[in-house]
Scaffold this motif. Structure first.
Motif, mmCIF file in Angstrom:
data_model
loop_
_atom_site.group_PDB
_atom_site.id
_atom_site.type_symbol
_atom_site.label_atom_id
_atom_site.label_comp_id
_atom_site.label_asym_id
_atom_site.label_seq_id
_atom_site.Cartn_x
_atom_site.Cartn_y
_atom_site.Cartn_z
ATOM 1 N N GLU A 136 34.933 40.269 22.814
ATOM 2 C CA GLU A 136 34.528 40.651 24.171
ATOM 3 C C GLU A 136 35.768 40.665 25.068
ATOM 4 N N LEU A 179 37.966 41.679 28.388
ATOM 5 C CA LEU A 179 37.810 41.972 29.823
ATOM 6 C C LEU A 179 39.011 42.792 30.261
ATOM 7 N N HIS A 180 38.738 43.970 30.797
ATOM 8 C CA HIS A 180 39.826 44.912 31.104
ATOM 9 C C HIS A 180 40.325 44.736 32.537
ATOM 10 N N ASN A 215 35.732 42.065 44.711
ATOM 11 C CA ASN A 215 36.503 41.607 43.543
ATOM 12 C C ASN A 215 37.818 40.970 43.984
ATOM 13 N N VAL A 266 41.348 38.373 27.860
ATOM 14 C CA VAL A 266 41.607 38.991 29.171
ATOM 15 C C VAL A 266 42.870 39.858 29.060
ATOM 16 N N GLY A 315 37.448 46.862 38.074
ATOM 17 C CA GLY A 315 36.264 46.798 37.204
ATOM 18 C C GLY A 315 35.073 46.103 37.855
ATOM 19 N N ARG A 316 34.184 45.552 37.021
ATOM 20 C CA ARG A 316 32.939 44.938 37.518
ATOM 21 C C ARG A 316 33.195 43.511 38.003
ATOM 22 N N ASP A 359 31.346 40.879 37.718
ATOM 23 C CA ASP A 359 31.052 39.874 36.682
ATOM 24 C C ASP A 359 32.258 39.672 35.770
ATOM 25 N N ASP A 360 32.930 40.768 35.464
ATOM 26 C CA ASP A 360 34.112 40.671 34.589
ATOM 27 C C ASP A 360 35.231 39.895 35.269
ATOM 28 N N GLU A 386 34.291 36.222 35.153
ATOM 29 C CA GLU A 386 34.430 35.692 33.796
ATOM 30 C C GLU A 386 35.917 35.569 33.422
ATOM 31 N N ALA A 387 36.725 36.548 33.838
ATOM 32 C CA ALA A 387 38.167 36.496 33.536
ATOM 33 C C ALA A 387 38.784 35.271 34.200
ATOM 34 N N ARG A 446 37.780 32.161 32.286
ATOM 35 C CA ARG A 446 38.510 31.994 31.017
ATOM 36 C C ARG A 446 39.968 31.587 31.262
#
Ligand code: PLP
Length: 382
Positions: free
Chosen positions: A32, A34-35, A293, A342, A365-366, A368-369, A372-373, A376
């Motif tokens: 998974e 994350l971009h 973001n 990531v 990006g999103r 949520d990403d 999450e990034a 992490r």
């Protein structure tokens, strides 16, 4: 017999594309990823643009346009200057291009000769210097940093001892997202005008600003070459469409170069893009999402250990000084991708001398990403 590979084509890689390849390979293998590496909106083109494209596919020949672009689109672009900046623009000065990337190629060929010297900021978008180099034009790097908001100043230009033939300015910039104010823009343009330097204004991130709107060079005189694109604010990267506003003396040279290099910009994209100028509300909604973001990362990244960030007044990037964490940002990013999933871009793409101490987060990006990034990374760096 061994055939020659030309030296002029040996431009450095665009490292972010290499990172993207690695990130995609990991994603294909089931990780998974994350971009936060690639600088493109995570959204498709606005609905009315897609509808216009469908209509064009059914009703339009999709043949060549002339090299300056479809009249209807050039007219709509001129209208955009009235809407966004209150500036009246003659559509005859607009040239539609194959992304802003195609615009750079045409503009540099029209404005500069082999051996000319063009100033640009480091850190900065790498294709400027790589296209210039491939064309035999010498990039003259102006080292900028937090003390000058990562933007060139008249003092930088005055410190260059040899002749200069041009200046490229990007505000908001990539990778720092910093902007020049109206006064600094006017000052830089006046300096260039007085000394006969071509002023090239890359305005691709206009519309994506968080503090104050960006000023267009067009508002301060007709001699600037203004370059823009449908890729960022308009969320249309793969449509490969951009435009230039050219000074009178470059119009015909640019048209002839465009005729020979590209014949025309993509016609399907041109037909669809006219509708983009009816979508300001939808597009401003995307900017609000980038803003959320940005706020999230500005709060979370320092907690994760990335505390030295450029202000990011526009665009969708955070340029982080990671000298407290590493002296090799490329290896650091590789390890980050392998150990956390990531993906981010090492600063070397933007600054070959000092980029080993920096990296760039893209927050296009999103949300949520982004969250999450940050989670992490915080766990990774403890
Ligand atoms: C500052 C800047 N200029 C130009 C481009 C090229 O964009 P395009 O060719 O899609 O218009 C980019 C792409 O990331 C960019 O960051």
């Amino acid at each position: 017999m061994v055939l020659k590979v030309a030296k002029r084509g040996a431009v450095p890689p665009f490292i972010v594309m290499d990172v993207l390849r690695e990130a995609n390979a990991r994603a294909a293998a089931g990780e998974e990823v994350l971009h936060l590496e690639v600088g493109q909106p995570g959204t498709p083109a606005p609905g009315p643009v897609l509808a216009a494209a469908h209509r064009a596919l059914e009703q339009d020949l999709i043949g060549y346009s002339d090299a300056m672009g479809r009249a209807e689109l050039r007219h709509a672009i001129a209208g955009h200057y009235r809407h966004a900046y209150g500036v009246e623009l003659d559509p005859a000065r607009v040239m539609v291009t194959t992304g802003s990337s195609g615009g750079f190629l045409v503009a540099f060929l029209a404005a500069f000769d082999v051996g000319d010297r063009v100033a640009l900021a480091a850190p900065g978008y790498p294709a400027y210097r790589n296209i210039l180099t491939a064309l035999g034009i010498e990039p003259v790097v102006l080292e900028t940093g937090p003390e000058d908001n990562f933007q060139p100043t008249v003092a930088h230009l005055e410190a260059v001892e040899e002749r200069l033939d041009g200046l490229i300015l990007a505000s908001p910039s990539n990778p720092a997202g910093t902007m020049v104010g109206r006064e600094q823009l006017a000052e830089l343009m006046a300096y260039c005008k007085a000394r006969g330097l071509r002023f090239i204004s890359d305005e691709i991130y206009h519309g994506i600003t968080y503090e104050a709107p960006a000023a267009s060079a067009l508002a301060f005189g007709e001699e600037a070459v203004v370059i823009n694109s449908f890729s960022k604010y308009f969320s249309m990267t793969g449509w490969r469409l951009g435009w230039m506003v050219l000074p009178e003396d470059l119009l015909r040279p640019a048209e002839c170069i465009g005729q020979n290099l590209f014949v025309s910009a993509p016609s399907l994209s041109q037909a669809a893009a006219v509708a983009a100028f009816d979508c300001y509300d939808e597009l401003d909604g995307l900017v609000a999402a980038y803003g959320a973001n940005r706020a999230l990362l500005l709060e979370a990244l320092p907690k994760a250990g990335f505390g030295r960030l450029a202000p990011a007044d526009g665009a969708f990037y955070l340029y982080a000084d990671v000298s407290a964490l590493t002296n090799d940002s490329a290896a650091f990013c590789k390890r980050m991708l392998a150990e956390t999933g990531v993906a981010v871009t090492p600063g070397l793409d933007f600054d070959s001398d000092r980029g080993h101490r920096y990296l760039r987060f893209s927050f296009a990006g999103r949300k949520d990403d982004m969250a999450e990034a940050a989670r992490r990374l915080q766990a990774w760096l403890g």
